[in-house]
Write an enzyme that holds these catalytic residues in place. Structure first.
Site, PDB file in Angstrom:
ATOM      1  N   LYS A 198      -1.163  11.852   4.781  1.00  0.00           N
ATOM      2  CA  LYS A 198      -0.921  10.797   5.771  1.00  0.00           C
ATOM      3  C   LYS A 198      -0.126   9.646   5.147  1.00  0.00           C
ATOM      4  O   LYS A 198       0.871   9.183   5.695  1.00  0.00           O
ATOM      5  CB  LYS A 198      -2.267  10.269   6.300  1.00  0.00           C
ATOM      6  CG  LYS A 198      -2.129   9.013   7.152  1.00  0.00           C
ATOM      7  CD  LYS A 198      -3.438   8.292   7.404  1.00  0.00           C
ATOM      8  CE  LYS A 198      -3.150   6.861   7.866  1.00  0.00           C
ATOM      9  NZ  LYS A 198      -4.334   6.092   8.184  1.00  0.00           N
ATOM     10  N   LYS A 230       0.839  -1.209   0.000  1.00  0.00           N
ATOM     11  CA  LYS A 230       0.000   0.000   0.000  1.00  0.00           C
ATOM     12  C   LYS A 230       0.881   1.270   0.000  1.00  0.00           C
ATOM     13  O   LYS A 230       0.615   2.224  -0.727  1.00  0.00           O
ATOM     14  CB  LYS A 230      -0.915  -0.035   1.232  1.00  0.00           C
ATOM     15  CG  LYS A 230      -1.634   1.254   1.554  1.00  0.00           C
ATOM     16  CD  LYS A 230      -3.013   1.332   1.002  1.00  0.00           C
ATOM     17  CE  LYS A 230      -3.642   2.685   1.300  1.00  0.00           C
ATOM     18  NZ  LYS A 230      -4.874   2.922   0.609  1.00  0.00           N
TER      19      LYS A 230
END
Ligand code: NAD
Length: 308
Positions: free
Chosen positions: A256, A181
């Site tokens: 983030k 990811k």
């Protein structure tokens, strides 16, 4: 499809009923799974109850009697605190032995590995399965799951993931889902900045958006940031640029994820230059009004800083 019925999976404690968690829990319930939900924010619990998710009052209550504890939290710190417990028993202590701790949040790779170690040391099983596809994918049950798990644990989690997602990739052992990811999203951040710079340069050189799109989308510059999430309105009618950069994928989440990429780059000593720069660019974008806008809105910053 895996040939297991929902009842074989046992009770699922679903913790974190936010933008992503609530629709994911709803899909599990619709598919016949036994789900009990919990969130620390009462409004999230009320909304989830309204959507048909039975909820309990504490995390411990949810974990007690669960066969799977599925978490969808904002951060790794929150996950580790919930596992260990703060001012009281944690999830690891409360769940019956051999519970599957399945974390679908996007967190630091090192924290994911730590979470797995803690779960295993407490006599449980563990898997990380972060997602891509956003709220739309969560609602439609079309998420992509990047899975970090032992082979032996896959059959236990696949039936759930098949309900919530469309593409499931087993990336390796514990932490491998988060690793995949973070690599993907670092590339996504970099490619969106590149796409936005190319379109602003095209504007300055007198090219129409459509002409440049027609070339890039079939030439060697082709990428998702152009063909699906095109940062200018027009060529891709469904891209957030056509609705004033309403997300989509919010700038806060890109900032983030690039922060997590930065941690991973530092941890591994990779001599990356563009990843850290993209992290810096999106941190500024998020801090200066872009947090709630789609990350393709970075193009307005580039235009704003460019000479007339
Ligand atoms: P969110 O903030 O809407 O939801 C998180 C929920 O967790 C909140 O309702 C919060 O109250 C709850 N929570 C926090 N601490 C808790 C605790 N100790 N126990 C129980 N509940 C707790 O966030 P989201 O958009 O649903 O995202 C969840 C995760 O998915 C994040 O890690 C995010 O990075 C990732 N993600 C989000 C998207 C997206 O488009 N929103 C896309 C891909 C991945």
């Amino acid at each position: 499809m895996t040939e297991t019925s929902p009842s074989d999976s046992g009770r699922i404690a679903f913790l974190g009923l936010g933008h992503m968690g609530e629709p994911m829990a709803v899909n599990l319930i619709k598919a016949g799974f036994d789900v009990v939900g919990f969130d620390v924010v009462p409004a999230a619990v009320e909304a989830a109850r309204g959507a048909g998710v039975p909820c309990v009052d504490t995390a411990v209550e949810a974990a007690t009697g669960a066969e799977i504890v599925l978490t969808m939290f904002p951060s790794g710190e929150i996950l580790l605190d919930a596992y260990r417990g703060v001012d009281g028993p944690g999830l690891l202590e409360s769940a019956p032995a051999n519970t599957m701790f399945l974390d679908c949040s996007t967190i630091d790779v090192a924290q994911a590995r730590e979470a797995a170690e803690l779960a295993l040391a407490a006599g449980h099983r563990s898997a990380d399965a972060p997602v891509s596809g956003g709220v739309v994918g969560a609602e439609a049950g079309t998420l992509t799951f990047m899975i970090g798990a032992e082979d032996a644990d896959l059959e236990h989690i696949m039936p759930l993931l098949e309900v919530m997602g469309r593409k499931l990739v087993h990336c390796g052992g514990h932490g491998a889902g988060q690793a995949a990811k973070v690599c993907n999203n670092m590339l996504l951040g970099i490619s969106m900045i590149g796409a936005a710079e190319a379109f602003v340069l095209g504007e300055k050189l007198g090219l129409s958006h459509q002409a440049l799109f027609d070339v890039i989308s079939t030439a060697s510059g082709q990428c998702w940031s152009v063909t699906t999430n095109c940062p200018v309105p027009g060529p891709v009618p469904t891209s957030p640029a056509n609705r004033d950069y309403t997300p989509g994928f919010a700038g806060a989440l890109m900032a983030k994820d690039l922060g997590l990429a930065l941690n991973a780059l530092e941890h591994t000593g990779v001599a990356a230059q563009l990843g850290p720069l993209a992290a810096q660019i999106y941190r500024k974008f998020a801090d200066e009004g872009g947090a709630g806008r789609d990350f393709s809105g970075i193009i307005t910053d580039i235009r704003g800083r460019s000479q007339d």
